[in-house]
Enzyme design. Structure first.
Site, PDB file in Angstrom:
ATOM      1  N   HIS A 142       0.894  -1.164   0.000  1.00 41.02           N
ATOM      2  CA  HIS A 142       0.000   0.000   0.000  1.00 41.02           C
ATOM      3  C   HIS A 142       0.924   1.203   0.000  1.00 41.02           C
ATOM      4  CE1 HIS A 142      -3.600   2.325   1.783  1.00 41.02           C
ATOM      5  NE2 HIS A 142      -2.625   3.205   1.607  1.00 41.02           N
ATOM      6  N   HIS A 154      -4.037  -0.828  -5.052  1.00 41.50           N
ATOM      7  CA  HIS A 154      -4.876   0.375  -4.972  1.00 41.50           C
ATOM      8  C   HIS A 154      -4.339   1.551  -5.791  1.00 41.50           C
ATOM      9  CE1 HIS A 154      -5.518  -2.006  -1.379  1.00 41.50           C
ATOM     10  NE2 HIS A 154      -4.695  -1.347  -0.620  1.00 41.50           N
ATOM     11  N   HIS A 160     -17.000  -0.506   7.821  1.00 43.42           N
ATOM     12  CA  HIS A 160     -17.255   0.423   8.925  1.00 43.42           C
ATOM     13  C   HIS A 160     -18.749   0.741   8.993  1.00 43.42           C
ATOM     14  CE1 HIS A 160     -12.964   0.930   9.448  1.00 43.42           C
ATOM     15  NE2 HIS A 160     -12.838   1.270   8.176  1.00 43.42           N
ATOM     16  N   ASP A 213     -12.156  -2.763  -2.113  1.00 45.28           N
ATOM     17  CA  ASP A 213     -11.922  -2.427  -0.721  1.00 45.28           C
ATOM     18  C   ASP A 213     -12.861  -3.326   0.072  1.00 45.28           C
ATOM     19  OD1 ASP A 213     -10.787  -1.173   1.422  1.00 45.28           O
ATOM     20  OD2 ASP A 213     -11.777   0.747   1.139  1.00 45.28           O
TER      21      ASP A 213
END
Length: 330
Positions: A60, A118, A200, A196
């Site tokens: 990342h 990403h 949450h 992703d």
């Protein structure tokens, strides 16, 4: 089905060297601070990780000092009321480019197999080799790239509508980046399409920008969203299958998966090209929401089989979980 990266830190080099390549797909290295405390920012440790790891490195890439400096500027301007629209300027393209360049430099120095996660900017694309993951001579690209579904479906203008619901790291950036990423998938500069997977809660996402966690739940509707690019004429069905299924199996040497072949595990999806509008009541993630609520896709998932066992019948999850831990032929 599942497999777990090992996570690198500034102080677990001995454990990295002891990884079993047949049980672990890769070593995850956060070269920028994200969710959690797994940032690896010690230069000597980073160099040793790239030199000594026995599995592919998965990175990342965002430069934390750049992000911290940007955040300080926006705090000085807005205090605690930073608009979420500033997220792509705080976690900026410059932060991505600087970190990605460092990862590629380390990989080339040590001959490390590297997979950069990403990718969110057009600027980073020139750093990667264009062409198929498996070359004509049978060799594999030593350095590969991945982007995510949300970078292909959302852009800066969507923050006004969705706010923290699309706050993620790296940040969703400009429309020009979105278009360039789609083109890079089509011309094989980007090798893998991913999601992703950060469920949450809405309560967490409703906090002010600085306190709202980054990440969004996308697994359930990832294939629907990717197939929109087929309906738009940007990718072929075969390219979506390559980026979602074949390439991960090839990249990580996944044993007996990722292809429709005799003797391979029957992990199958049946797609029905019937329009489908996402409702909150359809969301299976325990967080109970999706950034795609209200979106009408041209395709729906009619059935899913996991290891030959029906898991989704088009309207509900069915049967007992049949997933297995992945093995890696190395």
């Amino acid at each position: 089905n599942y497999g777990f990266y090992m996570g690198a830190s500034n102080d677990n080099l001995a454990a990295v060297r002891a990884i079993d390549p047949r049980a672990t797909p890769g070593l995850k290295v956060f070269m920028g601070a994200s969710t959690g405390n797994m940032l690896v920012d010690d230069p000597e440790t980073l160099d040793a990780i790239f030199r000594d790891t026995p599995v592919p490195i998965i990175t990342h890439c965002e430069d934390t000092p750049t992000i911290d400096a940007n955040l300080a500027l926006f705090r000085a301007k807005h205090g605690d009321a930073i608009p979420v629209e500033c997220h792509p300027d705080i976690r900026s393209r410059e932060a991505c480019i600087k970190s990605t360049r460092l990862a590629l430099e380390l990989a080339r120095r040590h001959g490390t197999q590297l997979h950069v996660l990403h990718i969110s900017t057009a600027d980073e694309l020139a750093l990667f080799e264009q062409g198929p993951l498996i070359r004509a001579d049978g060799s594999r690209k030593p350095i590969t790239a991945e982007t995510c579904v949300h970078f292909l479906r959302f852009a800066r203008a969507d923050y006004a509508r969705l706010g923290n619901l699309i706050k993620c790291n790296p940040a969703i950036k400009d429309e020009a980046d979105r278009q360039a990423l789609i083109e890079a998938l089509a011309d094989d500069r980007i090798d893998v399409l991913a999601t992703d997977h950060a469920p949450h809660t809405l309560e967490e996402k409703a906090r002010p920008y600085a306190g709202a966690p980054s990440g969004l739940p996308l697994v359930q509707f990832a294939l629907n969203a990717a197939l929109e690019l087929v309906h738009e004429g940007r990718l072929s069905t075969a390219q979506v299958v390559q980026k979602f299924a074949h390439a991960p199996a090839q990249l990580f040497d996944v044993a007996n998966r990722g292809f429709l072949r005799e003797g391979y595990a029957a992990d199958l999806v049946l797609v029905d090209d019937t329009p489908y509008t996402v409702q909150r009541s359809d969301v299976l993630s325990k967080c109970g929401w999706s950034p795609f609520e209200g979106t009408t896709f041209h395709s729906r998932i009619a059935a899913t089989w996991v290891n030959g066992v029906l898991a989704w019948d088009g309207s509900a999850l069915v049967g007992d979980p049949a997933g297995q831990r992945l093995r890696f032929d190395r």
